[in-house]
Design a protein around this motif. Structure first.
Motif, PDB file in Angstrom:
ATOM      1  N   PHE A  33       5.968  -1.912  -6.846  1.00 48.27           N
ATOM      2  CA  PHE A  33       4.884  -2.601  -6.439  1.00 48.27           C
ATOM      3  C   PHE A  33       5.671  -2.337  -4.942  1.00 48.27           C
ATOM      4  CE2 PHE A  33       3.986  -4.531 -10.467  1.00 48.27           C
ATOM      5  CZ  PHE A  33       2.913  -5.780 -10.243  1.00 48.27           C
ATOM      6  N   ALA A  34       6.498  -2.193  -4.676  1.00 48.31           N
ATOM      7  CA  ALA A  34       6.788  -1.572  -3.178  1.00 48.31           C
ATOM      8  C   ALA A  34       6.214  -1.077  -2.651  1.00 48.31           C
ATOM      9  CB  ALA A  34       8.365  -1.846  -3.889  1.00 48.31           C
ATOM     10  N   LEU A  35       5.516   0.113  -2.652  1.00 53.80           N
ATOM     11  CA  LEU A  35       5.260   1.582  -3.114  1.00 53.80           C
ATOM     12  C   LEU A  35       3.900   1.166  -2.377  1.00 53.80           C
ATOM     13  CD1 LEU A  35       6.104   4.644  -4.890  1.00 53.80           C
ATOM     14  CD2 LEU A  35       6.876   3.876  -1.851  1.00 53.80           C
ATOM     15  N   TRP A  36       2.862   0.442  -3.098  1.00 49.87           N
ATOM     16  CA  TRP A  36       1.471  -0.127  -3.123  1.00 49.87           C
ATOM     17  C   TRP A  36       1.646  -1.320  -2.105  1.00 49.87           C
ATOM     18  CZ3 TRP A  36      -2.514   1.838  -3.920  1.00 49.87           C
ATOM     19  CH2 TRP A  36      -2.283   3.185  -4.308  1.00 49.87           C
ATOM     20  N   THR A  37       2.367  -2.377  -1.871  1.00 49.03           N
ATOM     21  CA  THR A  37       2.525  -2.973  -0.669  1.00 49.03           C
ATOM     22  C   THR A  37       2.799  -2.329   0.454  1.00 49.03           C
ATOM     23  OG1 THR A  37       3.830  -4.792  -1.971  1.00 49.03           O
ATOM     24  CG2 THR A  37       4.337  -5.266   0.079  1.00 49.03           C
ATOM     25  N   GLY A  38       4.093  -1.385   0.170  1.00 53.47           N
ATOM     26  CA  GLY A  38       3.359  -0.920   2.233  1.00 53.47           C
ATOM     27  C   GLY A  38       2.063  -0.247   2.006  1.00 53.47           C
ATOM     28  N   LEU A  39       1.902  -0.035   1.056  1.00 56.89           N
ATOM     29  CA  LEU A  39       0.920   0.831   1.818  1.00 56.89           C
ATOM     30  C   LEU A  39      -0.263   0.210   2.070  1.00 56.89           C
ATOM     31  CD1 LEU A  39      -0.610   3.227   2.128  1.00 56.89           C
ATOM     32  CD2 LEU A  39      -1.600   3.585  -0.666  1.00 56.89           C
ATOM     33  N   LEU A  40      -0.593  -1.323   1.234  1.00 57.54           N
ATOM     34  CA  LEU A  40      -1.457  -1.976   1.980  1.00 57.54           C
ATOM     35  C   LEU A  40      -1.329  -2.430   3.203  1.00 57.54           C
ATOM     36  CD1 LEU A  40      -2.131  -3.675  -1.594  1.00 57.54           C
ATOM     37  CD2 LEU A  40      -3.825  -2.867  -0.792  1.00 57.54           C
ATOM     38  N   GLU A  41      -0.141  -2.924   3.505  1.00 59.22           N
ATOM     39  CA  GLU A  41       0.544  -3.153   5.017  1.00 59.22           C
ATOM     40  C   GLU A  41       0.133  -2.173   5.756  1.00 59.22           C
ATOM     41  OE1 GLU A  41       4.149  -6.375   4.591  1.00 59.22           O
ATOM     42  OE2 GLU A  41       4.642  -4.182   5.030  1.00 59.22           O
ATOM     43  N   GLU A  42      -0.043  -0.802   5.333  1.00 58.60           N
ATOM     44  CA  GLU A  42       0.026  -0.158   6.493  1.00 58.60           C
ATOM     45  C   GLU A  42      -1.983   0.066   7.167  1.00 58.60           C
ATOM     46  OE1 GLU A  42       1.608   3.529   6.159  1.00 58.60           O
ATOM     47  OE2 GLU A  42       3.157   3.370   4.921  1.00 58.60           O
ATOM     48  N   LEU A  43      -2.471  -0.157   6.033  1.00 60.64           N
ATOM     49  CA  LEU A  43      -4.307  -0.153   6.525  1.00 60.64           C
ATOM     50  C   LEU A  43      -4.706  -0.814   7.511  1.00 60.64           C
ATOM     51  CD1 LEU A  43      -5.375   0.529   2.765  1.00 60.64           C
ATOM     52  CD2 LEU A  43      -5.029   2.506   4.604  1.00 60.64           C
ATOM     53  N   PRO A  44      -4.386  -2.117   7.463  1.00 59.62           N
ATOM     54  CA  PRO A  44      -4.745  -2.297   8.848  1.00 59.62           C
ATOM     55  C   PRO A  44      -4.001  -2.537   9.277  1.00 59.62           C
ATOM     56  CG  PRO A  44      -3.358  -4.417   7.062  1.00 59.62           C
ATOM     57  CD  PRO A  44      -3.127  -3.095   6.432  1.00 59.62           C
ATOM     58  N   ALA A  74       2.116   7.285  -3.714  1.00 57.30           N
ATOM     59  CA  ALA A  74       2.953   7.880  -3.243  1.00 57.30           C
ATOM     60  C   ALA A  74       2.738   9.354  -2.652  1.00 57.30           C
ATOM     61  CB  ALA A  74       4.448   9.299  -3.376  1.00 57.30           C
ATOM     62  N   LEU A  75       2.068   9.453  -2.261  1.00 61.69           N
ATOM     63  CA  LEU A  75       0.201  10.807  -2.697  1.00 61.69           C
ATOM     64  C   LEU A  75       0.345   9.846  -1.152  1.00 61.69           C
ATOM     65  CD1 LEU A  75      -0.051  13.390  -2.474  1.00 61.69           C
ATOM     66  CD2 LEU A  75      -2.323  11.964  -3.621  1.00 61.69           C
ATOM     67  N   PRO A  76      -0.598   9.441  -0.770  1.00 61.42           N
ATOM     68  CA  PRO A  76      -1.031   8.331   0.558  1.00 61.42           C
ATOM     69  C   PRO A  76       0.373   8.353   1.462  1.00 61.42           C
ATOM     70  CG  PRO A  76      -1.485   7.013  -1.290  1.00 61.42           C
ATOM     71  CD  PRO A  76      -1.067   8.463  -1.769  1.00 61.42           C
ATOM     72  N   ILE A  77       0.979   7.733   1.124  1.00 59.19           N
ATOM     73  CA  ILE A  77       2.664   7.344   1.514  1.00 59.19           C
ATOM     74  C   ILE A  77       2.584   8.631   2.671  1.00 59.19           C
ATOM     75  CG2 ILE A  77       4.833   6.123   1.915  1.00 59.19           C
ATOM     76  CD1 ILE A  77       3.525   4.624  -0.352  1.00 59.19           C
ATOM     77  N   ALA A  78       3.277  10.033   1.556  1.00 54.16           N
ATOM     78  CA  ALA A  78       3.131  10.800   1.869  1.00 54.16           C
ATOM     79  C   ALA A  78       2.705  11.719   2.992  1.00 54.16           C
ATOM     80  CB  ALA A  78       3.477  11.733   1.337  1.00 54.16           C
ATOM     81  N   ILE A  79       1.087  11.708   3.141  1.00 55.91           N
ATOM     82  CA  ILE A  79       0.301  11.688   4.113  1.00 55.91           C
ATOM     83  C   ILE A  79       0.072  10.869   5.734  1.00 55.91           C
ATOM     84  CG2 ILE A  79      -2.120  12.386   3.840  1.00 55.91           C
ATOM     85  CD1 ILE A  79      -2.893  12.873   1.885  1.00 55.91           C
ATOM     86  N   LEU A  80       0.494   9.895   4.927  1.00 56.51           N
ATOM     87  CA  LEU A  80       0.649   9.015   6.642  1.00 56.51           C
ATOM     88  C   LEU A  80       1.955   8.948   7.247  1.00 56.51           C
ATOM     89  CD1 LEU A  80      -1.266   5.337   4.580  1.00 56.51           C
ATOM     90  CD2 LEU A  80      -2.166   6.757   6.207  1.00 56.51           C
ATOM     91  N   SER A  81       2.757   9.273   6.107  1.00 54.27           N
ATOM     92  CA  SER A  81       3.808  10.196   6.794  1.00 54.27           C
ATOM     93  C   SER A  81       3.516  11.130   7.735  1.00 54.27           C
ATOM     94  CB  SER A  81       5.356   9.500   6.084  1.00 54.27           C
ATOM     95  OG  SER A  81       5.012   8.480   5.374  1.00 54.27           O
ATOM     96  N   ALA A  82       3.153  11.633   7.789  1.00 54.73           N
ATOM     97  CA  ALA A  82       3.686  13.695   8.092  1.00 54.73           C
ATOM     98  C   ALA A  82       2.611  12.998   9.537  1.00 54.73           C
ATOM     99  CB  ALA A  82       3.427  14.565   7.195  1.00 54.73           C
TER     100      ALA A  82
END
Length: 672
Positions: free
Chosen positions: A11-22, A131-139
């Protein structure tokens, strides 16, 4: 336990991902979204920290309520936390309404998951998929910056080793009136200047401009003017708009001539990469990598860090992502040690003298009970940024006002010490001998003069008069004091001139200040700075002055045209200022001997002195309630302020509501 923690992680990873998009969409649209470029991994990590705390709470409750560890309860709780986190991103939505919505979502999700007591493989898959899109957004941000840097380095010529380095030190919010080596024409303040050993010593071997005027009373337009040579009225830089690419910057010109350009800044509100002044720098270091910045990257972390009560509970009053002067110095010195193959142009921005500032521990321990030195309101949000301002400054007691001013001066002295450490280390490395050092400030600060505080809310000299020192190796520059009024708009042209580059072909506006020590025939008022305003560079028809920066057109008219000097001369030092701290704490806050007369313990309805008999007001001070009429109603604050200008002491006359009034479109708590 392991299944519960895995669920929290998913849930934490998906929450962080959803926060990043907007946030990413808003940033692409050109909005000021004050988050770190490392948001890609900081937001999920911040949410992991928050959700881990929730998981630990559920584990603790499991000892008295077994259902707390069950999968339906855990999923419902974490779904509610996700809803709450996403709701907090809408800063206009009240947190209580968001919490109520999150509670309802948690109840419904728990009810829906009851028929499915198992499903660990689904949770594990959710972790992997997030984890995969988070890694892409991080790099991605780091990769883009690295590619742009490599392309820029490949496209610039090799610079001559004989070219001097240029070190531009901007002391954010440091005013000239607070520095003992400066002369402050037209400024009268109740707070005497403090000794700054580094700048004082440097001034003896530098060109010192005694009457340097900033182009604007806040950070972004002031820096934009310095770096482009244009008046702020011609630039796009504004509260919610960055500096655009219409005009070249000094960093672009220096990079094009083979300089390694670097910016290490502490002011992430209006000097960060997204605000525009970073354009042209090959290396730019703004947002810190820290626990505080990680928490600020997630919505729940921002909400928690905005709570003044929570801060007092954990004894943390500072801005969580502030970079101290020590960190700024360390980062620049580390960069310089790795880049010795080219001459450098460095912009180093120190932010310690910007509010919030706090009294030294030695002073804090001696304050009597009830003294408010930390009564700050914190603003923490995507659009507002992260900063704080002291509430109700006009209600401060004399002791609190003295502590407030002394805290500012202590911050100025800390910055002075770090400047000394930086220059000493460069000298030890043999770099300083070939370095042009320029020290200035982007604007000043008001400490109660004219009933005003902070900056960006007036054109008084307390906000515009700043230090300006230039020290160069070849030809020798130093030992010169220049009393002529000059503008920091000429900073970019001066840098290019001292580096031996062609100012006329650079595209920058302004004129080099080197003419003042090279040519003794320079007139006292070159270019009619005092009287002609900016008639030599009028705003073009296609770039009308923006509503929030129209006032900056008046910047060059601070001498003799606006009546500011006359107003300043009417202010005199109250007789009690030097004695406030010595009376209450057994010592002088500013190092002054105790003055005659008992200082007032409080004034106005803001009196908060601790214990003892009622304060006796000296006869020399006016009654703070003298602004009330015969019927007891308070007269207009402006009339009270005007009454002060007749020679009465400043603090008792500060109007209760003399707060900064925001212009249309600007929130009242803006900081620069």
């Amino acid at each position: 336990m392991g299944r519960l923690l895995l669920t929290a992680l998913a849930f934490a990873l998906w929450t962080g991902l959803l926060e990043e998009l907007p946030i990413d969409v808003a940033r692409r649209g050109g909005a000021f979204v004050r988050v770190s470029p490392d948001l890609g991994w900081m937001a999920p990590l911040g949410d992991v920290m928050v959700f881990a705390i929730v998981a630990l709470v559920l584990l603790s409750l499991g000892s008295i309520w077994r259902q707390a560890r069950s999968r339906p309860v855990a999923i419902g709780t974490f779904a509610g936390c996700t809803t709450f986190a996403l709701g907090l991103m809408w800063e206009r939505l009240h947190p209580a309404a968001t919490a109520l919505l999150a509670f309802g979502v948690a109840i419904q999700v728990r009810r829906m998951t009851r028929p499915f007591p198992r499903g660990g493989w689904v949770t594990a898959a959710a972790v992997v998929v997030a984890a995969l899109p988070i890694a892409i957004l991080s790099a991605r941000p780091g990769w883009r910056v690295l590619q742009a840097r490599e392309r820029a380095l490949a496209g610039i010529p090799a610079a001559s080793a004989a070219k001097p380095n240029v070190l531009l030190l901007i002391l954010d919010t440091v005013r000239g009136a607070s520095l003992d080596f400066m002369t402050s024409p037209g400024i009268a303040s109740p707070w005497p200047p403090v000794r700054v050993p580094t700048l004082d010593s440097l001034a003896r071997s530098s060109v010192v401009f005694d009457d340097a005027i900033a182009s604007a009373p806040w950070t972004l337009p002031s820096h934009a003017s310095m770096f482009t040579g244009q008046w702020p009225s011609r630039l796009s830089a504004n509260w919610g708009r960055p500096l655009d690419a219409r005009y070249p910057t000094v960093a672009q010109v220096m990079t094009a001539h083979g300089y390694a350009t670097v910016g290490v800044i502490g002011n992430v509100l209006y000097a960060s990469r997204e605000t525009g002044p970073a354009r042209g720098f090959l290396y730019f270091d703004d947002y810190p990598v820290s626990v505080g910045q990680t928490l600020l990257s997630c919505s729940v972390g921002r909400w928690l860090l905005a709570s003044a009560r929570l801060r007092r509970l954990v004894h943390w009053e500072d801005v969580p992502n502030r970079r101290t002067a020590t960190e700024i110095t360390d980062h620049f010195l580390a960069w310089q040690s790795r880049h010795t193959d080219r001459p450098f142009f460095a912009w180093v921005n120190y932010f310690d003298a910007h509010e919030p500032y706090f009294p030294p521990d030695s002073v804090r321990r001696r304050l009597p009970p009830g003294t408010r030195w930390n009564d700050y309101t914190y603003y923490t949000g995507l659009l507002t940024g992260v900063h704080a301002r002291r509430r109700d400054k006009e209600d401060m007691t004399p002791l609190e006002a003295s502590v407030h001013a002394a805290s500012y001066h202590a911050a100025v002295q800390r910055v002075d010490g770090e400047v000394g450490r930086l220059l000493k280390e460069l000298a030890a490395r043999g770099v300083l001998d070939n370095t042009i050092v320029i020290i200035a400030a982007d604007h000043g600060e008001q400490l109660g003069e004219h009933g005003l505080f902070e900056h960006q809310n007036s054109l008084y000299r307390t906000t515009l008069h700043v230090p300006l020192l230039i020290r160069g190796p070849s030809p020798p520059i130093g030992g010169v004091r220049i009393a002529t009024t000059v503008s920091l708009r000429d900073m970019g042209a001066t840098i290019l001139d001292l580096a031996g580059l062609d100012v006329a072909r650079s595209g920058l506006g302004g004129n080099s200040l080197a003419r003042f020590w090279r040519d003794s025939a320079v007139p006292e008022d070159p270019g009619g700075l005092k009287t002609a305003g900016i008639a030599d560079t009028p705003a073009t028809a296609d770039v009308p002055p923006a509503p929030d920066t129209v006032f900056s057109v008046l910047m060059p008219l601070v001498e003799g045209q606006t009546g500011l000097d006359e107003t300043n001369r009417s202010v005199r030092k109250p007789s009690w200022v030097g004695g406030v701290f010595s009376r209450s704490c057994g010592g002088s806050l500013h190092g002054h001997p105790r003055e005659s007369g008992d200082p007032p313990r409080a004034w106005g309805r803001g009196a908060r002195s601790g214990g003892g008999s009622p304060p006796q007001r000296p006869a020399t001070l006016p009654d703070p309630d003298s602004s009330r009429g015969a019927d007891g109603a308070r007269r207009h604050p402006a009339r009270s302020a005007r009454a002060c200008r007749g020679g009465s002491p400043i603090p008792p006359c500060w109007p209760r509501r003399a707060r900064r009034r925001s212009r249309p479109g600007a929130p009242p708590h803006r900081a620069g």
